[in-house]
Motif scaffolding. Structure first.
Motif, PDB file in Angstrom:
ATOM      1  N   UNK A   1      -0.435  -2.454  16.606  1.00 45.01           N
ATOM      2  CA  UNK A   1      -0.155  -2.234  15.421  1.00 45.01           C
ATOM      3  C   UNK A   1       0.520  -3.345  15.258  1.00 45.01           C
ATOM      4  N   UNK A   2       0.727  -3.921  14.017  1.00 45.49           N
ATOM      5  CA  UNK A   2       1.548  -4.976  13.407  1.00 45.49           C
ATOM      6  C   UNK A   2       2.183  -4.488  12.044  1.00 45.49           C
ATOM      7  N   UNK A   3       3.200  -5.347  11.598  1.00 45.46           N
ATOM      8  CA  UNK A   3       3.761  -4.952  10.133  1.00 45.46           C
ATOM      9  C   UNK A   3       3.597  -6.329   9.388  1.00 45.46           C
ATOM     10  N   UNK A   4       2.883  -6.363   8.264  1.00 52.13           N
ATOM     11  CA  UNK A   4       2.602  -7.216   7.321  1.00 52.13           C
ATOM     12  C   UNK A   4       4.037  -7.428   6.519  1.00 52.13           C
ATOM     13  N   UNK A   5       4.719  -8.159   6.348  1.00 52.93           N
ATOM     14  CA  UNK A   5       5.986  -7.982   5.868  1.00 52.93           C
ATOM     15  C   UNK A   5       6.356  -7.033   4.774  1.00 52.93           C
ATOM     16  N   UNK A   7       3.384  -5.575   3.524  1.00 49.82           N
ATOM     17  CA  UNK A   7       2.089  -4.692   3.413  1.00 49.82           C
ATOM     18  C   UNK A   7       2.537  -3.378   4.184  1.00 49.82           C
ATOM     19  N   UNK A   8       3.461  -3.190   5.301  1.00 51.24           N
ATOM     20  CA  UNK A   8       3.682  -2.112   5.764  1.00 51.24           C
ATOM     21  C   UNK A   8       2.979  -2.415   7.143  1.00 51.24           C
ATOM     22  N   UNK A   9       2.623  -1.180   7.710  1.00 52.80           N
ATOM     23  CA  UNK A   9       1.690  -1.163   8.982  1.00 52.80           C
ATOM     24  C   UNK A   9       0.435  -1.627   8.675  1.00 52.80           C
ATOM     25  N   UNK A  29      -1.487   2.966   5.348  1.00 51.23           N
ATOM     26  CA  UNK A  29      -1.190   3.584   4.334  1.00 51.23           C
ATOM     27  C   UNK A  29      -2.401   4.038   3.389  1.00 51.23           C
ATOM     28  N   UNK A  30      -3.084   2.976   3.123  1.00 50.35           N
ATOM     29  CA  UNK A  30      -4.406   3.247   2.312  1.00 50.35           C
ATOM     30  C   UNK A  30      -5.771   3.473   2.840  1.00 50.35           C
ATOM     31  N   UNK A  31      -5.897   3.089   4.083  1.00 55.13           N
ATOM     32  CA  UNK A  31      -6.958   2.983   4.938  1.00 55.13           C
ATOM     33  C   UNK A  31      -8.191   1.891   4.657  1.00 55.13           C
ATOM     34  N   UNK A  32      -7.671   0.936   3.822  1.00 50.20           N
ATOM     35  CA  UNK A  32      -8.691  -0.282   3.558  1.00 50.20           C
ATOM     36  C   UNK A  32      -8.596  -1.053   4.688  1.00 50.20           C
ATOM     37  N   UNK A  54      -7.031  -8.915   3.646  1.00 46.86           N
ATOM     38  CA  UNK A  54      -6.464  -7.877   3.228  1.00 46.86           C
ATOM     39  C   UNK A  54      -5.392  -7.380   2.242  1.00 46.86           C
ATOM     40  N   UNK A  55      -4.422  -8.547   2.131  1.00 47.80           N
ATOM     41  CA  UNK A  55      -3.588  -8.820   1.029  1.00 47.80           C
ATOM     42  C   UNK A  55      -4.268  -8.713  -0.376  1.00 47.80           C
ATOM     43  N   UNK A  56      -5.462  -9.767  -0.496  1.00 46.53           N
ATOM     44  CA  UNK A  56      -6.053 -10.053  -1.387  1.00 46.53           C
ATOM     45  C   UNK A  56      -6.932  -8.583  -2.087  1.00 46.53           C
ATOM     46  N   UNK A  57      -7.394  -8.012  -0.993  1.00 46.10           N
ATOM     47  CA  UNK A  57      -8.219  -6.574  -1.307  1.00 46.10           C
ATOM     48  C   UNK A  57      -7.160  -5.683  -1.708  1.00 46.10           C
ATOM     49  N   UNK A  58      -5.886  -5.527  -1.292  1.00 48.69           N
ATOM     50  CA  UNK A  58      -5.076  -4.618  -1.870  1.00 48.69           C
ATOM     51  C   UNK A  58      -4.432  -4.862  -3.202  1.00 48.69           C
TER      52      UNK A  58
END
Length: 62
Positions: A1-5, A7-9, A29-32, A54-58
């Motif tokens: 598991x990593x953290x996107x600054x 984005x969270x986990x 957090x969202x399951x996306x 993932x960032x764009x999708x969120x």
């Protein structure tokens, strides 16, 4: 598991298939989930693409 600054986990998974690697990135957090494919000898580059995707999708889901 990593953290996107900001984005969270994020769970990151790699699956190799011959000369290619598939990287899946799941936002906890969202399951996306999104994925990206690229050369197996550049897994970190493929991971960066998956996290950017993932960032764009969120952002699109807001």
């Amino acid at each position: 598991m990593t953290t996107g600054d900001d984005l969270g986990e994020i769970i990151v998974e790699f699956v190799r298939n011959g000369p290619y690697v598939k990287c899946s990135a799941i936002h906890v957090a969202t399951g996306r989930e999104v994925s990206a494919m690229g050369p197996a000898n550049e897994p970190k580059a493929v991971e960066r693409v998956a996290i950017a995707k993932l960032r764009r999708a969120l952002e699109a889901g807001r």
